[in-house]
Scaffold this motif. Structure first.
Motif, PDB file in Angstrom:
ATOM      1  N   LEU A 168      76.909  83.067  50.899  1.00 47.12           N
ATOM      2  CA  LEU A 168      75.587  83.663  50.717  1.00 47.12           C
ATOM      3  C   LEU A 168      75.042  84.171  52.050  1.00 47.12           C
ATOM      4  O   LEU A 168      75.111  83.462  53.054  1.00 47.12           O
ATOM      5  CB  LEU A 168      74.616  82.625  50.137  1.00 47.12           C
ATOM      6  N   ILE A 220      78.077  87.633  49.520  1.00 48.59           N
ATOM      7  CA  ILE A 220      76.838  88.141  48.932  1.00 48.59           C
ATOM      8  C   ILE A 220      75.834  88.396  50.055  1.00 48.59           C
ATOM      9  O   ILE A 220      75.619  87.535  50.909  1.00 48.59           O
ATOM     10  CB  ILE A 220      76.227  87.119  47.943  1.00 48.59           C
ATOM     11  N   PHE A 238      70.297  86.936  46.043  1.00 47.29           N
ATOM     12  CA  PHE A 238      70.703  85.754  45.280  1.00 47.29           C
ATOM     13  C   PHE A 238      69.508  85.049  44.636  1.00 47.29           C
ATOM     14  O   PHE A 238      69.688  84.169  43.792  1.00 47.29           O
ATOM     15  CB  PHE A 238      71.491  84.785  46.170  1.00 47.29           C
ATOM     16  N   ALA A 272      71.275  85.724  38.992  1.00 52.23           N
ATOM     17  CA  ALA A 272      72.223  85.922  40.096  1.00 52.23           C
ATOM     18  C   ALA A 272      73.415  84.977  39.964  1.00 52.23           C
ATOM     19  O   ALA A 272      74.561  85.363  40.246  1.00 52.23           O
ATOM     20  CB  ALA A 272      71.525  85.712  41.433  1.00 52.23           C
ATOM     21  N   ASP A 273      73.163  83.741  39.518  1.00 53.67           N
ATOM     22  CA  ASP A 273      74.266  82.786  39.375  1.00 53.67           C
ATOM     23  C   ASP A 273      75.272  83.238  38.325  1.00 53.67           C
ATOM     24  O   ASP A 273      76.491  83.088  38.498  1.00 53.67           O
ATOM     25  CB  ASP A 273      73.747  81.386  39.064  1.00 53.67           C
ATOM     26  N   ILE A 284      77.381  86.063  39.797  1.00 51.70           N
ATOM     27  CA  ILE A 284      78.352  85.531  40.757  1.00 51.70           C
ATOM     28  C   ILE A 284      79.546  84.919  40.021  1.00 51.70           C
ATOM     29  O   ILE A 284      80.702  85.156  40.386  1.00 51.70           O
ATOM     30  CB  ILE A 284      77.671  84.500  41.682  1.00 51.70           C
ATOM     31  N   SER A 333      76.371  78.873  53.314  1.00 52.99           N
ATOM     32  CA  SER A 333      75.289  79.757  53.731  1.00 52.99           C
ATOM     33  C   SER A 333      74.948  79.549  55.204  1.00 52.99           C
ATOM     34  O   SER A 333      74.679  78.420  55.627  1.00 52.99           O
ATOM     35  CB  SER A 333      74.042  79.488  52.879  1.00 52.99           C
ATOM     36  N   ALA A 354      69.247  78.229  48.095  1.00 53.08           N
ATOM     37  CA  ALA A 354      70.706  78.347  48.082  1.00 53.08           C
ATOM     38  C   ALA A 354      71.329  77.147  47.370  1.00 53.08           C
ATOM     39  O   ALA A 354      72.315  77.284  46.637  1.00 53.08           O
ATOM     40  CB  ALA A 354      71.231  78.455  49.508  1.00 53.08           C
ATOM     41  N   LEU A 357      71.079  77.538  43.630  1.00 53.90           N
ATOM     42  CA  LEU A 357      72.094  78.467  43.130  1.00 53.90           C
ATOM     43  C   LEU A 357      73.451  77.765  43.085  1.00 53.90           C
ATOM     44  O   LEU A 357      74.210  77.926  42.130  1.00 53.90           O
ATOM     45  CB  LEU A 357      72.165  79.712  44.009  1.00 53.90           C
TER      46      LEU A 357
END
Length: 233
Positions: free
Chosen positions: A75, A107, A125, A130-131, A134, A147, A171, A174
């Motif tokens: 991320l 990402i 994200f 978004a999840d 992905i 991240s 983050a 996610l």
């Protein structure tokens, strides 16, 4: 007798930078630090896009989460140094025929120059769904979510600390949606006293949570990295 100019056995000479007219003293200090930083020099010599590559290398040397065959989500991947490391370590290019082939998904909000072996997508994200996107791109769940993101600096230490903790928590949420059971979450945080809730959250979701400051992280920086392993699913 001629002097030995090969540099072998001699001290490395530091580069000094004069403050140019119109350039702030802080900018001059940053430039001088960059020119004399051994990790910057190593990154240039070894083809990494930034010194941050060595942070994830050192973390992986300690915790061993970037294994051949692993599916990795990076991320905030710009400029791409962490992706470069992941590609090699998970064998995303299939260069080691005796090892499983992994996948690396980068990402970022901004466009990132292509990286061999990594699939890069421009995405916020924090967006709804978004999840799911992905997982669709990855063809399933991830083994690692990592991240190195940091919010833009405000110049106020406590504000910056709160911002990066909020970003790290986002983050983490996610990661909860895309990680396989047993997976790993790695993220940068800034020490400052507000990370207690994040630690509690991660300890509920993972079997082990460690806080590490790798050697590549500058000693004058308050950054550290949380490495959470054994996602409970």
């Amino acid at each position: 007798m001629a002097k030995n100019t090969s540099g072998r056995g001699q001290r490395d000479l530091k580069v000094k930078v004069k403050t140019a007219r119109g350039r702030k003293l802080s900018s001059t200090r940053w430039l001088q630090r960059q020119l004399n930083d051994p990790y910057v020099k190593r990154a240039q010599a070894e083809g990494y896009r930034g010194r941050a590559a060595f942070k994830i290398l050192e973390l992986d040397d300690k915790f061993r989460f970037l294994v051949p065959g692993a599916r990795v989500v990076d991320l905030g991947c710009a400029p791409g140094g962490w992706c470069q490391v992941a590609v090699k370590r998970v064998n995303a290019l299939g260069e080691r025929s005796d090892k499983r082939v992994g996948r690396v998904l980068g990402i970022d909000l901004q466009e990132v120059e292509p990286i061999a072996g990594a699939e890069i997508h421009q995405l916020d994200f924090l967006d709804d769904g978004a999840d799911d996107r992905i997982k669709e791109w990855l063809g399933g769940k991830a083994d690692v979510v990592m991240s190195d993101m940091a919010a833009s600096s405000s110049g106020h230490k406590q504000t910056d600390h709160l911002r990066i903790i909020a970003l790290c928590e986002a983050a983490a949420y996610l990661a909860f949606g895309v990680l396989e059971e047993g997976g790993t979450f790695v993220a940068k945080v800034l020490a400052g006293g507000a990370e207690g809730d994040l630690q509690k959250l991660l300890k509920q979701k993972f079997t082990k949570v460690a806080n590490v400051k790798p050697p590549a992280s500058r000693s004058d920086s308050s950054e550290k990295f949380v490495v959470a392993t054994g996602f409970r699913g």
